[in-house]
Write a protein that holds these residues in place. Sequence first.
Motif, PDB file in Angstrom:
ATOM      1  N   GLU A   1       2.233  16.678   1.526  1.00 32.01           N
ATOM      2  CA  GLU A   1       0.589  15.696   2.515  1.00 32.01           C
ATOM      3  C   GLU A   1       0.476  14.328   2.487  1.00 32.01           C
ATOM      4  N   THR A   2       1.111  14.112   2.029  1.00 27.13           N
ATOM      5  CA  THR A   2       1.658  12.000   2.229  1.00 27.13           C
ATOM      6  C   THR A   2       2.512  11.848   4.006  1.00 27.13           C
TER       7      THR A   2
ATOM      8  N   ASP B   1       3.049   6.086  -0.675  1.00 23.83           N
ATOM      9  CA  ASP B   1       1.772   6.903  -0.803  1.00 23.83           C
ATOM     10  C   ASP B   1       1.377   7.251   0.409  1.00 23.83           C
ATOM     11  N   LYS B   2       1.913   6.909   1.620  1.00 25.65           N
ATOM     12  CA  LYS B   2       1.603   7.651   3.296  1.00 25.65           C
ATOM     13  C   LYS B   2       3.226   7.939   3.738  1.00 25.65           C
TER      14      LYS B   2
ATOM     15  N   ILE C   1       3.350   2.299   2.407  1.00 23.66           N
ATOM     16  CA  ILE C   1       3.197   2.934   3.279  1.00 23.66           C
ATOM     17  C   ILE C   1       4.648   2.827   4.019  1.00 23.66           C
TER      18      ILE C   1
ATOM     19  N   TYR D   1       4.699   7.561   7.265  1.00 25.31           N
ATOM     20  CA  TYR D   1       4.530   7.758   8.777  1.00 25.31           C
ATOM     21  C   TYR D   1       5.654   8.133   9.856  1.00 25.31           C
TER      22      TYR D   1
ATOM     23  N   ASN E   1       2.490  11.881   7.183  1.00 26.81           N
ATOM     24  CA  ASN E   1       1.566  11.779   8.757  1.00 26.81           C
ATOM     25  C   ASN E   1       2.336  11.559   9.522  1.00 26.81           C
TER      26      ASN E   1
ATOM     27  N   GLU F   1       1.296  -0.754   0.104  1.00 28.22           N
ATOM     28  CA  GLU F   1       0.097   0.166  -0.267  1.00 28.22           C
ATOM     29  C   GLU F   1       0.679   0.912   0.103  1.00 28.22           C
TER      30      GLU F   1
ATOM     31  N   LYS G   1      -0.283  15.901   7.541  1.00 30.09           N
ATOM     32  CA  LYS G   1      -1.496  15.855   8.667  1.00 30.09           C
ATOM     33  C   LYS G   1      -0.828  15.108  10.229  1.00 30.09           C
TER      34      LYS G   1
END
Length: 303
Positions: free
Chosen positions: A267-268, A235-236, A48, A238, A270, A46, A299
């Motif tokens: 914006e990806t 995509d993300k 991540i 953390y 977190n 995904e 975020k």
Amino acid sequence: MMSEIPYEKIVNEDYIGKEINPINQQEIYKLAQQYSSDIIKDFKDEGINLLIVDPQRDFIDIEKGALPVKNAADDLKRIIRFIYDNISRLSSIYVTLDTHRYDSIFHSIMWRDYNNNPIPPFTEITLEKIENDEIIAVYDEDIQIDYIKKLKQQNSQNLMIWPYHCIYGSDGWLIDKQLSNMLLFFEASRKNYVNKILKGQDNFSEMYGVIRPEVRTEYTKEYDISWVYDIGNADKIYICGEAKDYCVYESVKQFCEVYCNDRDVTETINVMMNCSSAIGDNEECDKKYEELSKEHGIKLINI
């Protein structure tokens, strides 16, 4: 399937931040081999990526750590659980390691007061104090004073004297042992190497963020930041770790600077706010993150 993997055989939460590890790491490798095929079969890429900033014993161990961060053990519990719960979803894990010499510019050995006493930890070194002979550079006056001048010129925070911490190869430099257990399990079960990034080896420059030192001088080394572009393809992203108001904040800020013209990347990001704790005022710290969020679209989340 995740509920079948015995968490308690990988991590003992009572020992987070402790010197002793009651779990035999060789047993973790055996456990990983047992579950590897199921975990890999369930893996869904995904995109991540997880970045853990400086999860080292000197910051986590309240009793013996050189620079313990209050509530860091609770942060580690959530980080470890996050990895466990998402072991079949995480694409990559990156871990930064604060890595210092004892004779670093932010340690007491480099500065003295007018009575020739070492400058104590948590003292700010300013140009005004040097000019008033309150603080004296004792290693190389030209290099040290020039560094303080450059901090002031670029409107950076003052140099802080820290306790001797994260000395390369010392016990305090090591990754917290329970997190290390989970990282070993991740590597061995997923057949996916955890990327470990050393930062702060230069003794003439502070390096809070993971991308660049506070001041670039002729004495500071060039760091390989190719991994920054690898992690940026996710995509993300953390981000978590210690401490929220220093190394984590500066790392997030530097990421935003690298990708300042590409909100598709910023914006990806977190920031896991409840997986990081501040040394100083937490409310003031959170305001700085909110400003980054407004400017770059990062975020701020709790897990």
